[in-house]
Write a protein that holds these residues in place. Structure first.
Motif, PDB file in Angstrom:
ATOM      1  N   ASN A   1      41.036  18.475   6.958  1.00 28.22           N
ATOM      2  CA  ASN A   1      40.943  18.111   8.373  1.00 28.22           C
ATOM      3  C   ASN A   1      39.916  17.009   8.616  1.00 28.22           C
ATOM      4  O   ASN A   1      39.614  16.693   9.759  1.00 28.22           O
ATOM      5  CB  ASN A   1      40.555  19.334   9.211  1.00 28.22           C
ATOM      6  CG  ASN A   1      41.656  20.378   9.206  1.00 28.22           C
ATOM      7  OD1 ASN A   1      42.841  20.038   9.117  1.00 28.22           O
ATOM      8  ND2 ASN A   1      41.286  21.643   9.262  1.00 28.22           N
ATOM      9  N   GLY A   2      39.359  16.458   7.560  1.00 27.62           N
ATOM     10  CA  GLY A   2      38.324  15.442   7.705  1.00 27.62           C
ATOM     11  C   GLY A   2      38.883  14.035   7.693  1.00 27.62           C
ATOM     12  O   GLY A   2      39.993  13.789   8.188  1.00 27.62           O
ATOM     13  N   THR A   3      38.135  13.099   7.138  1.00 31.54           N
ATOM     14  CA  THR A   3      38.569  11.707   7.087  1.00 31.54           C
ATOM     15  C   THR A   3      39.708  11.561   6.077  1.00 31.54           C
ATOM     16  O   THR A   3      39.901  12.439   5.229  1.00 31.54           O
ATOM     17  CB  THR A   3      37.406  10.809   6.633  1.00 31.54           C
ATOM     18  OG1 THR A   3      37.071  11.165   5.275  1.00 31.54           O
ATOM     19  CG2 THR A   3      36.181  10.988   7.524  1.00 31.54           C
TER      20      THR A   3
ATOM     21  N   MET B   1      20.620  13.865  -4.582  1.00 38.90           N
ATOM     22  CA  MET B   1      20.895  14.833  -3.523  1.00 38.90           C
ATOM     23  C   MET B   1      21.756  14.233  -2.414  1.00 38.90           C
ATOM     24  O   MET B   1      22.628  14.895  -1.860  1.00 38.90           O
ATOM     25  CB  MET B   1      19.570  15.338  -2.937  1.00 38.90           C
ATOM     26  CG  MET B   1      19.725  16.421  -1.889  1.00 38.90           C
ATOM     27  SD  MET B   1      18.148  17.139  -1.409  1.00 38.90           S
ATOM     28  CE  MET B   1      17.664  16.039  -0.097  1.00 38.90           C
ATOM     29  N   GLN B   2      21.528  12.958  -2.109  1.00 37.99           N
ATOM     30  CA  GLN B   2      22.156  12.369  -0.925  1.00 37.99           C
ATOM     31  C   GLN B   2      23.426  11.579  -1.214  1.00 37.99           C
ATOM     32  O   GLN B   2      24.111  11.152  -0.278  1.00 37.99           O
ATOM     33  CB  GLN B   2      21.137  11.444  -0.232  1.00 37.99           C
ATOM     34  CG  GLN B   2      19.903  12.185   0.260  1.00 37.99           C
ATOM     35  CD  GLN B   2      18.867  11.249   0.880  1.00 37.99           C
ATOM     36  OE1 GLN B   2      18.827  10.059   0.555  1.00 37.99           O
ATOM     37  NE2 GLN B   2      18.039  11.778   1.767  1.00 37.99           N
ATOM     38  N   VAL B   3      23.733  11.356  -2.495  1.00 42.52           N
ATOM     39  CA  VAL B   3      24.785  10.387  -2.830  1.00 42.52           C
ATOM     40  C   VAL B   3      26.118  10.671  -2.138  1.00 42.52           C
ATOM     41  O   VAL B   3      26.733   9.781  -1.558  1.00 42.52           O
ATOM     42  CB  VAL B   3      24.966  10.260  -4.369  1.00 42.52           C
ATOM     43  CG1 VAL B   3      25.358  11.586  -5.004  1.00 42.52           C
ATOM     44  CG2 VAL B   3      26.015   9.203  -4.694  1.00 42.52           C
ATOM     45  N   LEU B   4      26.568  11.901  -2.190  1.00 39.47           N
ATOM     46  CA  LEU B   4      27.887  12.202  -1.649  1.00 39.47           C
ATOM     47  C   LEU B   4      27.902  12.119  -0.127  1.00 39.47           C
ATOM     48  O   LEU B   4      28.812  11.518   0.471  1.00 39.47           O
ATOM     49  CB  LEU B   4      28.317  13.597  -2.107  1.00 39.47           C
ATOM     50  CG  LEU B   4      29.656  14.089  -1.589  1.00 39.47           C
ATOM     51  CD1 LEU B   4      30.785  13.155  -2.005  1.00 39.47           C
ATOM     52  CD2 LEU B   4      29.931  15.503  -2.094  1.00 39.47           C
ATOM     53  N   ALA B   5      26.894  12.709   0.502  1.00 42.18           N
ATOM     54  CA  ALA B   5      26.834  12.676   1.965  1.00 42.18           C
ATOM     55  C   ALA B   5      26.821  11.231   2.464  1.00 42.18           C
ATOM     56  O   ALA B   5      27.464  10.900   3.465  1.00 42.18           O
ATOM     57  CB  ALA B   5      25.598  13.428   2.453  1.00 42.18           C
ATOM     58  N   ARG B   6      26.106  10.363   1.757  1.00 44.34           N
ATOM     59  CA  ARG B   6      25.989   8.972   2.209  1.00 44.34           C
ATOM     60  C   ARG B   6      27.250   8.157   1.939  1.00 44.34           C
ATOM     61  O   ARG B   6      27.473   7.131   2.576  1.00 44.34           O
ATOM     62  CB  ARG B   6      24.778   8.312   1.560  1.00 44.34           C
ATOM     63  CG  ARG B   6      23.480   8.855   2.145  1.00 44.34           C
ATOM     64  CD  ARG B   6      22.292   8.046   1.712  1.00 44.34           C
ATOM     65  NE  ARG B   6      21.093   8.523   2.384  1.00 44.34           N
ATOM     66  CZ  ARG B   6      20.100   7.731   2.760  1.00 44.34           C
ATOM     67  NH1 ARG B   6      20.153   6.432   2.522  1.00 44.34           N
ATOM     68  NH2 ARG B   6      19.047   8.234   3.369  1.00 44.34           N
ATOM     69  N   GLU B   7      28.049   8.605   0.999  1.00 45.99           N
ATOM     70  CA  GLU B   7      29.332   7.925   0.759  1.00 45.99           C
ATOM     71  C   GLU B   7      30.291   8.152   1.921  1.00 45.99           C
ATOM     72  O   GLU B   7      31.248   7.408   2.092  1.00 45.99           O
ATOM     73  CB  GLU B   7      29.990   8.482  -0.508  1.00 45.99           C
ATOM     74  CG  GLU B   7      29.712   7.694  -1.758  1.00 45.99           C
ATOM     75  CD  GLU B   7      30.343   8.369  -2.967  1.00 45.99           C
ATOM     76  OE1 GLU B   7      31.503   8.825  -2.870  1.00 45.99           O
ATOM     77  OE2 GLU B   7      29.647   8.461  -4.002  1.00 45.99           O
ATOM     78  N   HIS B   8      30.045   9.234   2.660  1.00 45.73           N
ATOM     79  CA  HIS B   8      30.951   9.598   3.756  1.00 45.73           C
ATOM     80  C   HIS B   8      30.167   9.824   5.034  1.00 45.73           C
ATOM     81  O   HIS B   8      30.140  10.948   5.546  1.00 45.73           O
ATOM     82  CB  HIS B   8      31.735  10.860   3.396  1.00 45.73           C
ATOM     83  CG  HIS B   8      32.531  10.742   2.145  1.00 45.73           C
ATOM     84  ND1 HIS B   8      33.852  10.360   2.128  1.00 45.73           N
ATOM     85  CD2 HIS B   8      32.193  10.935   0.851  1.00 45.73           C
ATOM     86  CE1 HIS B   8      34.294  10.340   0.884  1.00 45.73           C
ATOM     87  NE2 HIS B   8      33.311  10.683   0.089  1.00 45.73           N
ATOM     88  N   PRO B   9      29.526   8.775   5.572  1.00 50.82           N
ATOM     89  CA  PRO B   9      28.709   8.985   6.770  1.00 50.82           C
ATOM     90  C   PRO B   9      29.570   9.515   7.926  1.00 50.82           C
ATOM     91  O   PRO B   9      30.701   9.077   8.115  1.00 50.82           O
ATOM     92  CB  PRO B   9      28.149   7.591   7.077  1.00 50.82           C
ATOM     93  CG  PRO B   9      28.977   6.628   6.301  1.00 50.82           C
ATOM     94  CD  PRO B   9      29.551   7.368   5.143  1.00 50.82           C
ATOM     95  N   GLY B  10      29.033  10.478   8.645  1.00 48.66           N
ATOM     96  CA  GLY B  10      29.754  11.018   9.792  1.00 48.66           C
ATOM     97  C   GLY B  10      30.752  12.112   9.449  1.00 48.66           C
ATOM     98  O   GLY B  10      31.299  12.760  10.332  1.00 48.66           O
ATOM     99  N   ALA B  11      30.984  12.327   8.150  1.00 52.48           N
ATOM    100  CA  ALA B  11      31.959  13.354   7.756  1.00 52.48           C
ATOM    101  C   ALA B  11      31.352  14.748   7.912  1.00 52.48           C
ATOM    102  O   ALA B  11      30.136  14.902   7.898  1.00 52.48           O
ATOM    103  CB  ALA B  11      32.373  13.135   6.309  1.00 52.48           C
ATOM    104  N   THR B  12      32.220  15.742   8.093  1.00 50.43           N
ATOM    105  CA  THR B  12      31.733  17.126   8.052  1.00 50.43           C
ATOM    106  C   THR B  12      32.282  17.788   6.791  1.00 50.43           C
ATOM    107  O   THR B  12      33.283  17.353   6.231  1.00 50.43           O
ATOM    108  CB  THR B  12      32.193  17.929   9.279  1.00 50.43           C
ATOM    109  OG1 THR B  12      33.621  17.830   9.376  1.00 50.43           O
ATOM    110  CG2 THR B  12      31.563  17.417  10.551  1.00 50.43           C
ATOM    111  N   TRP B  13      31.608  18.837   6.356  1.00 48.87           N
ATOM    112  CA  TRP B  13      31.936  19.439   5.054  1.00 48.87           C
ATOM    113  C   TRP B  13      32.182  20.910   5.189  1.00 48.87           C
ATOM    114  O   TRP B  13      32.253  21.653   4.279  1.00 48.87           O
ATOM    115  CB  TRP B  13      30.786  19.171   4.071  1.00 48.87           C
ATOM    116  CG  TRP B  13      30.517  17.723   3.933  1.00 48.87           C
ATOM    117  CD1 TRP B  13      29.622  16.982   4.649  1.00 48.87           C
ATOM    118  CD2 TRP B  13      31.185  16.782   3.079  1.00 48.87           C
ATOM    119  NE1 TRP B  13      29.678  15.664   4.271  1.00 48.87           N
ATOM    120  CE2 TRP B  13      30.627  15.515   3.308  1.00 48.87           C
ATOM    121  CE3 TRP B  13      32.221  16.913   2.118  1.00 48.87           C
ATOM    122  CZ2 TRP B  13      31.053  14.364   2.628  1.00 48.87           C
ATOM    123  CZ3 TRP B  13      32.634  15.774   1.438  1.00 48.87           C
ATOM    124  CH2 TRP B  13      32.054  14.518   1.695  1.00 48.87           C
TER     125      TRP B  13
END
Lengths: 327, 110, 275
Positions: free
Chosen positions: A188-190, C263-275
């Motif tokens: 449901n994401g990007t 620690m941040q690599v994945l989150a920063r590859e997808h800014p604004g995404a939720t997990w």
């Protein structure tokens, strides 16, 4: 001559063995439980040690592909959940080693068998976990397949095994759900996240189905295990049931399974699926999977790097015990 | 009728390497008012670590309010080969159970 | 019934990160100074959890995989509570803070940033941080800030166990074998230059009188506890110079950059995404 004597000796079981066998057969026929102190056929014991230690090794090696993502988990909540999950796997390994030890093989011997490559573990863990979505696919498909395999084992005829499985199944239920949630969130994401999820499902689908073991016609140990009430359903039965479940669940995920041959066979009451690549299965089993060497090296390293710590704790305990004796 | 070590849920042959920690049996009390129940076993170098490892391994989900750890080698079990003889006596003594007394059925508060 | 009781699973009740988030959602006001202080507490816990999480699947024995995992899980819980609270001052979530700040935005101490090294060094770091956190939280429960006090109350019970874990291992490594004594000694020497920073007061602490715990007050009980444990273990308090650090915690060791990159690599590859 000597060989002949031995053969004769083996052919005539002692009175004790005969009584033991009769009691064992009665317990199995009643679908009751065998306990550690009971007499049991040597082959039953061996089968259990092999199966239970393989199962324990799988939990321990299975920690690695997921542990690799603990440091990179994309949210703190996911990081905590993943840590708890991998830690649970260590726990499950320990429950199973502890149950296996009741059969007379100590844990360090079992561990040695793993490190020397004499013992097997589930082939699925020799595939790499390349993306975060793999944490989802491993939870949903790999843990899902494991649960389908394990729930019947709660009724395994060997008491300690069944009891360990009850505990494991209770704890395991969160593992599959968190995996499903990871995939659902990604789906449901990007578009990039959804693509990541689909790619993970594509890679883990077939290896997950192969976790149920070879087809019934090609599974030499299965029949005896079923006769002994260790196994309750055949590999193909369990696999079919699993396919039936996931083909429904994948719709909720908004993803697809990479198999256009899935269909329900009204006549047999079984779910059918596309041909699995058993050559690949045997290749991975033989140690030629993408991660076999890596997984074993990591396990060996942890064991060797920990040797001085284990020695220190043992030495300390001994010193304390000696002091207590003097005092 | 009592046999040591080899008859309980422990391996007959403990490893004796200098890194090998002994085996401990773990008992968990899940809440006040209940008995400690055998939960499984673990390895630890000594009693202090055993009880801590038991806490980490067997109460991760709030399963307990109290723990016992016992060296597996300290448990004495009944002889498995004599189970029939050992546990025969109570069988047939139905009069030890309330259900044996049927004539008083229907009498209140009895 | 009794057979089931040993495996009964219940969630228990405690003050959780979600409870802080709920308070924030209800409009809890957090001042900048309090937020800055909460960042220090939260970042120490987060960076420590990140370090300890690495051990899961690599510990000296399986039982220890689980023990270190438990400690890491506790610390990440504390981090989430503190960061959620801090974030309320700037309209940021725990994940905004964890994943989208650079090194200069972090307020962690040099000590927790130190690499794991071998088990001896990890235990040395654990001994220092857990004794420090124990002294800190046992005073923070009396903070005039109700949220900080509540998070500290939950954390204190858990850190009590962390301190015990570190103590038990310090005793065993100190009084185990020659090799283990050598390694825990080396571990202590390696982390000791960064102990002093934990106990430095600065202007923020002055401004937060009654809210924050004064770090300098913790030094004496810390020293007393450590001295007792090390003496029992046959070890000595390292005599090494303090490293030049930063009492306001804006500057960091070189190690932090690598840690954050991972620690941040994945989150920063997808800014604004939720997990």
């Amino acid at each position: 001559m000597a060989v002949q004597t031995q053969a004769t000796l083996q052919a005539v079981p002692s009175a004790e063995d005969e009584a033991g066998q009769a009691y064992f057969d009665k317990i199995i026929a009643e679908d009751s439980r065998i306990e550690p102190a009971d007499w049991m056929p040597e082959k039953y014991r061996k089968t259990l040690v092999r199966q239970m230690s393989q199962h324990a090794h799988s939990e321990i090696i299975g920690m690695q592909p997921e542990a690799n993502w603990i440091t990179r988990a994309p949210s703190l909540k996911r990081k905590a959940i993943l840590m708890a999950k991998v830690q649970d796997e260590a726990g499950h390994g320990l429950y199973l080693y502890s149950a296996t030890e009741t059969l007379g093989t100590p844990r360090d011997v079992l561990n040695q068998q793993l490190l020397e490559g004499k013992a097997k573990y589930s082939s699925i863990f020799n595939y790499p976990a390349n993306s975060w979505a793999d944490m989802g696919a491993i939870g949903w498909l790999v843990d899902g397949a494991a649960i389908a395999n394990q729930v019947p084992l709660c009724r395994a005829s060997y008491g300690p095994y069944g009891r360990a499985m009850v505990r494991i199944c209770k704890e395991e239920s969160f593992h599959q759900r968190q995996g499903f949630e990871i995939l659902l969130e990604l789906s449901n994401g990007t578009p990039a996240q959804k693509q990541m999820a689909q790619d993970a499902v594509n890679r883990f689908y077939a290896p997950a189905l192969m976790m149920f073991g070879p087809t019934d016609t090609d599974s030499p140990n299965s029949q005896q295990s079923m006769a002994w009430n260790i196994k309750r359903f055949s590999n193909d039965e369990l696999r079919s049931r699993f396919v039936g479940m996931i083909q429904e669940q994948v719709k909720v995920l908004g993803l697809t399974l990479p198999d256009d041959k899935i269909r329900y066979n009204e006549e047999t009451g079984m779910w059918e699926h596309g041909e699995l690549d058993w050559d690949e299965f045997h290749e991975v089993l033989a140690g030629r999977g993408p991660c076999n060497a890596q997984r074993m090296e990591r396990r060996r390293e942890a064991h060797e790097n920990g040797a001085w710590v284990r020695e220190a704790a043992a030495a300390y305990a001994e010193k304390k015990a000696q002091k207590a004796q003097v005092a | 009728m009592a046999k040591p070590v080899e008859t309980v849920e422990t391996p007959a042959a403990e490893g004796h390497g200098k890194q090998t920690w002994p085996l401990w049996e773990v008992f968990v009390r899940s809440s006040r008012g209940l008995s400690h129940v055998h939960a499984g076993s673990l390895h630890a170098p000594d009693a202090e670590m055993a009880v801590r490892n038991a806490r980490d391994l067997y109460t991760r989900r709030n399963e307990g309010v109290s723990l016992w750890v016992v060296p597996a080698s300290a448990i004495v079990a009944s002889d498995p080969d004599a189970k029939d003889e050992f546990f025969e006596s109570p069988k047939g003594k139905d009069y030890r159970h309330a259900t044996y007394y049927t004539k008083s059925e229907g009498v209140k508060h009895l | 019934m009794s057979g089931e009781s040993a495996t009964r699973i219940t969630p228990g009740n405690a003050f959780r990160p979600e409870d802080v988030a709920a308070q924030v959602a209800q409009g809890l006001q957090v001042g900048e100074d309090v937020a800055e202080y909460a960042l220090r507490l939260g970042d120490d816990a987060l960076i420590l959890a990140q370090r300890l999480g690495w051990w899961i699947s690599r510990a000296p024995e399986l039982e220890e995989d689980i023990a270190l995992g438990n400690i890491a899980l506790d610390q990440i819980g504390h981090a989430r509570s503190f960061l959620t609270y801090a974030g309320a001052a700037w309209g940021k979530s725990e994940d905004d803070l964890a994943y989208f700040r650079g090194e200069d935005g972090f307020r962690s101490s040099y000590l927790v940033e130190q690499p794991n090294g071998d088990f001896g060094k990890t235990i040395a770091r654990q001994l220092v941080i857990s004794v420090y956190q124990h002294e800190l939280y046992s005073r923070l429960v009396a903070s005039t800030d109700a949220t900080l006090a509540a998070v500290a109350a939950k954390a204190l019970k858990e850190v009590d166990y962390h301190r015990d874990h570190a103590k038990q291992w310090t005793l065993r490594l100190g009084d185990g074998t020659e090799e283990s004594n050598r390694r825990i000694t080396a571990g202590l020497v390696s982390v000791w230059p960064y102990v002093d920073q934990l106990f430095q007061d600065d202007e923020l602490i002055e401004r937060l009188d009654g809210v924050a715990v004064r770090p300098s007050e913790l030094r004496e009980p810390f020293d007393a506890y450590i001295a007792a444990v090390l003496a029992e273990a046959g070890l000595e308090v390292p005599q090494v110079p303090n490293a030049m650090t930063d009492k306001s915690r804006r500057r960091h060791s070189e190690h932090l950059g690598y840690l954050l990159a991972e620690m941040q690599v994945l989150a920063r590859e997808h800014p604004g995404a939720t997990w």
